[in-house]
Write a protein that holds these residues in place. Structure first.
Motif, short mmCIF file in Angstrom:
data_model
loop_
_atom_site.label_atom_id
_atom_site.label_comp_id
_atom_site.label_asym_id
_atom_site.label_seq_id
_atom_site.Cartn_x
_atom_site.Cartn_y
_atom_site.Cartn_z
N PHE A 122 0.83 -1.21 0.00
CA PHE A 122 0.00 0.00 0.00
C PHE A 122 0.86 1.25 0.00
O PHE A 122 0.62 2.19 -0.76
CB PHE A 122 -0.93 0.00 1.22
N LEU A 123 1.87 1.26 0.85
CA LEU A 123 2.73 2.44 0.97
C LEU A 123 3.48 2.71 -0.32
O LEU A 123 3.66 3.86 -0.72
CB LEU A 123 3.70 2.28 2.14
N MET A 124 3.90 1.65 -1.01
CA MET A 124 4.60 1.83 -2.28
C MET A 124 3.67 2.45 -3.32
O MET A 124 4.07 3.38 -4.03
CB MET A 124 5.13 0.50 -2.79
N ILE A 125 2.45 1.97 -3.40
CA ILE A 125 1.50 2.50 -4.38
C ILE A 125 1.10 3.93 -4.00
O ILE A 125 1.14 4.85 -4.81
CB ILE A 125 0.26 1.60 -4.47
N TYR A 126 0.71 4.10 -2.75
CA TYR A 126 0.22 5.41 -2.28
C TYR A 126 1.32 6.47 -2.33
O TYR A 126 1.07 7.62 -2.70
CB TYR A 126 -0.35 5.28 -0.87
N GLY A 127 2.53 6.09 -1.97
CA GLY A 127 3.64 7.04 -1.97
C GLY A 127 3.92 7.61 -3.34
O GLY A 127 4.35 8.75 -3.48
N GLY A 128 3.67 6.82 -4.38
CA GLY A 128 3.88 7.31 -5.74
C GLY A 128 2.76 8.20 -6.24
O GLY A 128 2.95 8.98 -7.17
N LYS A 129 1.59 8.09 -5.63
CA LYS A 129 0.43 8.85 -6.10
C LYS A 129 0.16 10.11 -5.30
O LYS A 129 -0.45 11.04 -5.82
CB LYS A 129 -0.83 7.97 -6.02
N ARG A 130 0.56 10.15 -4.06
CA ARG A 130 0.14 11.24 -3.17
C ARG A 130 0.86 12.55 -3.51
O ARG A 130 1.91 12.56 -4.13
CB ARG A 130 0.36 10.86 -1.71
N ARG A 131 0.24 13.63 -3.09
CA ARG A 131 0.83 14.96 -3.24
C ARG A 131 1.23 15.47 -1.85
O ARG A 131 0.44 15.45 -0.92
CB ARG A 131 -0.17 15.95 -3.84
N ASN A 132 2.45 15.93 -1.76
CA ASN A 132 2.96 16.51 -0.53
C ASN A 132 2.32 17.90 -0.36
O ASN A 132 2.35 18.70 -1.31
CB ASN A 132 4.48 16.62 -0.63
N PRO A 133 1.74 18.19 0.79
CA PRO A 133 1.11 19.51 0.98
C PRO A 133 2.08 20.68 0.77
O PRO A 133 1.68 21.73 0.26
CB PRO A 133 0.61 19.48 2.42
N ASP A 134 3.34 20.49 1.13
CA ASP A 134 4.32 21.56 0.93
C ASP A 134 4.57 21.81 -0.56
O ASP A 134 4.72 22.95 -0.98
CB ASP A 134 5.63 21.22 1.64
N ASP A 135 4.61 20.74 -1.33
CA ASP A 135 4.76 20.89 -2.78
C ASP A 135 3.52 21.53 -3.38
O ASP A 135 3.61 22.29 -4.35
CB ASP A 135 5.00 19.54 -3.44
N MET A 136 2.36 21.22 -2.81
CA MET A 136 1.11 21.78 -3.31
C MET A 136 1.11 23.31 -3.16
O MET A 136 0.60 24.02 -4.03
CB MET A 136 -0.08 21.18 -2.58
N LEU A 137 1.70 23.81 -2.08
CA LEU A 137 1.80 25.26 -1.90
C LEU A 137 2.65 25.86 -3.02
O LEU A 137 2.30 26.91 -3.59
CB LEU A 137 2.41 25.59 -0.54
N LEU A 138 3.74 25.19 -3.38
CA LEU A 138 4.57 25.66 -4.48
C LEU A 138 3.79 25.67 -5.79
O LEU A 138 3.86 26.62 -6.56
CB LEU A 138 5.81 24.77 -4.61
N TYR A 139 3.01 24.60 -6.04
CA TYR A 139 2.20 24.54 -7.26
C TYR A 139 1.16 25.66 -7.29
O TYR A 139 0.87 26.21 -8.35
CB TYR A 139 1.49 23.20 -7.39
N CYS A 140 0.61 25.99 -6.13
CA CYS A 140 -0.37 27.08 -6.07
C CYS A 140 0.28 28.42 -6.43
O CYS A 140 -0.32 29.22 -7.15
CB CYS A 140 -1.01 27.16 -4.68
N PHE A 141 1.48 28.66 -5.95
CA PHE A 141 2.15 29.91 -6.29
C PHE A 141 2.60 29.93 -7.75
O PHE A 141 2.59 30.98 -8.39
CB PHE A 141 3.34 30.18 -5.36
N LEU A 142 2.95 28.77 -8.29
CA LEU A 142 3.28 28.71 -9.71
C LEU A 142 2.03 28.93 -10.55
O LEU A 142 2.13 29.26 -11.74
CB LEU A 142 3.92 27.37 -10.05
N GLY A 143 0.86 28.78 -9.94
CA GLY A 143 -0.40 29.04 -10.62
C GLY A 143 -0.58 30.48 -11.03
O GLY A 143 -1.43 30.78 -11.87
N PHE A 144 0.21 31.40 -10.48
CA PHE A 144 0.16 32.79 -10.94
C PHE A 144 0.79 32.93 -12.32
O PHE A 144 0.48 33.86 -13.05
CB PHE A 144 0.87 33.71 -9.95
#
Length: 119
Positions: free
Chosen positions: A35-57
């Motif tokens: 489970f951890l191997m599958i989930y680890g490849g699919k999940r989004r890190n919340p800290d990375d998500m903040l970076l993606y949100c700022f790149l959204g500008f």
């Protein structure tokens, strides 16, 4: 809590940790590792998500595309993030955006492990 296998996930929040523990109740170590191997490849890190949100500008809708919200991503792209108001709201709510996406990935990963085909 500190000996848990889930602590190896980068940027894991207490809410996500609790959700993962509840979702994987009754799993043996082999199932848990799969489970951890599958989930680890699919999940989004919340800290990375903040970076993606700022790149959204610069690339409107990026965070929505990365969370498989294609319709909202297209809307953000053509309206410049709803005149950047939606992008600002996403930057404020980045943790809930990541958690909602990760919940869907937990469900998908659980289904794959329960089918007996973790790879």
């Amino acid at each position: 809590m500190f000996n848990s296998i889930f602590m190896s996930l980068p940027g894991i929040t207490p809410q996500e940790f609790s959700y993962l523990q509840t979702a994987t109740t009754g799993f043996d170590q082999n199932q848990l590792r799969g489970f951890l191997m599958i989930y680890g490849g699919k999940r989004r890190n919340p800290d990375d998500m903040l970076l993606y949100c700022f790149l959204g500008f610069f690339v409107p809708g990026l965070s929505r595309f990365l969370t498989n919200q294609i319709g909202m991503g297209i809307l953000y792209f053509f309206t410049f993030g709803l005149c950047f108001i939606g992008t600002i709201i996403d930057a404020i709510n980045y943790k809930s955006l990541a958690f909602e996406y990760n919940q869907r990935m937990v469900f998908e990963s659980l289904q794959m492990v329960r089918m007996g085909n973790p790879f």
